[in-house]
Enzyme design. Structure first.
Site, short mmCIF file in Angstrom:
data_model
loop_
_atom_site.label_atom_id
_atom_site.label_comp_id
_atom_site.label_asym_id
_atom_site.label_seq_id
_atom_site.Cartn_x
_atom_site.Cartn_y
_atom_site.Cartn_z
N GLU A 178 27.05 13.43 -26.75
CA GLU A 178 26.05 14.48 -26.97
C GLU A 178 24.93 14.36 -25.93
O GLU A 178 24.40 15.36 -25.45
CB GLU A 178 25.50 14.40 -28.40
CG GLU A 178 26.51 14.98 -29.39
CD GLU A 178 26.50 14.37 -30.77
OE1 GLU A 178 25.53 13.71 -31.16
OE2 GLU A 178 27.52 14.55 -31.48
N GLU B 251 35.23 7.94 -28.04
CA GLU B 251 35.00 9.10 -28.89
C GLU B 251 35.45 10.36 -28.15
O GLU B 251 34.68 10.92 -27.35
CB GLU B 251 33.51 9.23 -29.23
CG GLU B 251 32.94 8.04 -29.96
CD GLU B 251 31.67 8.41 -30.74
OE1 GLU B 251 31.69 8.25 -31.96
OE2 GLU B 251 30.71 8.89 -30.14
N SER C 227 35.37 12.20 -36.26
CA SER C 227 35.88 12.60 -37.57
C SER C 227 36.60 11.47 -38.33
O SER C 227 37.63 11.71 -38.95
CB SER C 227 36.78 13.82 -37.44
OG SER C 227 36.05 14.91 -36.89
N HIS D 150 26.24 8.28 -25.45
CA HIS D 150 26.94 9.15 -26.40
C HIS D 150 27.23 10.51 -25.74
O HIS D 150 26.42 11.01 -24.96
CB HIS D 150 26.09 9.35 -27.66
CG HIS D 150 26.87 9.97 -28.78
ND1 HIS D 150 27.10 11.32 -28.84
CD2 HIS D 150 27.51 9.42 -29.83
CE1 HIS D 150 27.85 11.58 -29.92
NE2 HIS D 150 28.11 10.44 -30.53
N GLY E 209 32.73 15.75 -34.94
CA GLY E 209 32.15 16.77 -35.81
C GLY E 209 33.03 17.98 -36.02
O GLY E 209 32.57 19.01 -36.53
N ASN F 119 26.44 6.37 -37.07
CA ASN F 119 25.48 7.02 -36.18
C ASN F 119 24.92 8.22 -36.95
O ASN F 119 25.60 9.22 -37.12
CB ASN F 119 26.20 7.46 -34.90
CG ASN F 119 25.33 8.30 -33.99
OD1 ASN F 119 24.12 8.42 -34.22
ND2 ASN F 119 25.92 8.88 -32.96
N LYS G 274 22.67 10.22 -36.11
CA LYS G 274 22.24 11.33 -35.23
C LYS G 274 20.85 11.84 -35.65
O LYS G 274 20.04 11.05 -36.12
CB LYS G 274 23.31 12.42 -35.20
CG LYS G 274 24.68 11.84 -34.80
CD LYS G 274 25.74 12.87 -34.51
CE LYS G 274 27.05 12.17 -34.14
NZ LYS G 274 28.13 13.08 -33.80
P1 13P Z 1 31.73 12.57 -36.53
O1 13P Z 1 32.19 11.35 -37.31
O2 13P Z 1 30.80 13.44 -37.29
O3 13P Z 1 32.88 13.30 -35.91
O4 13P Z 1 30.84 12.01 -35.29
C1 13P Z 1 31.35 11.02 -34.48
C2 13P Z 1 30.28 10.53 -33.56
O5 13P Z 1 29.86 11.24 -32.66
C3 13P Z 1 29.72 9.19 -33.80
O6 13P Z 1 28.93 8.77 -32.74
#
Ligand code: 13P
Length: 251
Positions: free
Chosen positions: A97, A167, A213, A95, A173, A9, A11
């Site tokens: 976010e 997740e 992560s 997601h 992150g 992803n 982003k």
């Molecule tokens: P990270 O791998 O940067 O922690 O992000 C995970 C994520 O949100 C994938 O959708």
């Protein structure tokens, strides 16, 4: 029986030129892979370009979101039909976010999921608890609500192409990965819930990815867990060498 998936992803990262470059590197390095699915999800503006770069590779294309209408007066939105037109096979929905920053509800996510399936694309439904929810022992309730709400009114047959991504928000992150055991516990719980809500076929066939992560140094241990069928990767998917290593996980 469940083919593993490693999904990147991206982003809100990578211009069109950068996306072209990264996808070309991946297509070159991963051209022989066929025992696992590889998916990348660039920003909307780079989708068509990346689709063209990866078209004769095993890499599949995903969008990071969609709007649950086909077309019409929905300024600024993009529907599954238009994402299919841009070359997508998968669409990530729900997601964390988007749940947090844009207040997306389980009901809205459920509407998207139906539209993704109607279009013939495959949804990756994201769920996950915050640190506070985990510490207050509300994790299982939160995950249950997200799964029941996200998958509401779906039949067992419609579940055939649905992928779930667990997740934990506190692991995204942050460099803090859920331990392989913590992730496995939750994945096993989710599989049990699928059995309850649908049937044992859905429970055994649905792929459940872990995200938060995932890095070259922890992917093998995560992927060796019985109920972890893949990874949804943010940060480490932006670097060709790291992402290639993730795809080449050993379990
Ligand atoms: P990270 O791998 O940067 O922690 O992000 C995970 C994520 O949100 C994938 O959708």
């Amino acid at each position: 029986m469940r083919k593993p998936i490693i999904a990147g992803n991206w982003k809100l990262n990578k211009t069109i030129a950068e996306s072209r470059e990264l996808s070309a590197q991946l297509a070159k390095s991963l051209k022989e892979i066929d025992d696992r699915e590889i998916i990348i999800a660039p920003v909307y503006t780079a989708l068509a370009t990346v689709a063209d770069v990866i078209k004769s590779s095993p890499i599949q294309l995903a969008a990071q979101n969609c709007y649950p209408e086909k077309d019409g007066a929905f300024t600024g939105e993009v529907s599954p039909e238009f994402l299919q037109d841009a070359g997508c096979q998968y669409i990530i929905i729900g997601h964390s976010e988007r749940r947090q920053l844009l207040n997306e509800t389980d009901h809205f996510i459920n509407q998207k999921l139906f539209r993704v399936l109607e279009t013939g694309l495959k949804p990756i439904l994201c769920i996950g608890e915050t640190l506070q929810e985990r510490e207050n022992n509300r994790m299982l309730d939160v995950l249950t609500t997200q799964i029941k709400g996200g998958l509401a009114n779906l039949t067992a047959k419609q579940m055939a192409t649905v992928v779930i991504a667990y997740e934990p928000v506190w692991a995204i992150g942050t460099g803090k990965t859920a331990s392989a055991e913590q992730a496995e516990d939750v994945h096993s719980f989710i599989r049990g819930l699928l059995q309850e809500l649908f049937d044992s076929k859905v429970a055994t066939q649905t792929r459940i990815l872990y995200g938060g992560s995932v890095k070259p140094n922890n992917v093998d241990e995560l992927m060796s867990q019985k109920n972890i069928d893949g990874a949804l990767v943010g940060g480490a998917s932006l670097n060709a060498e790291d992402f290639v290593r993730l795809v080449q996980f050993e379990n």
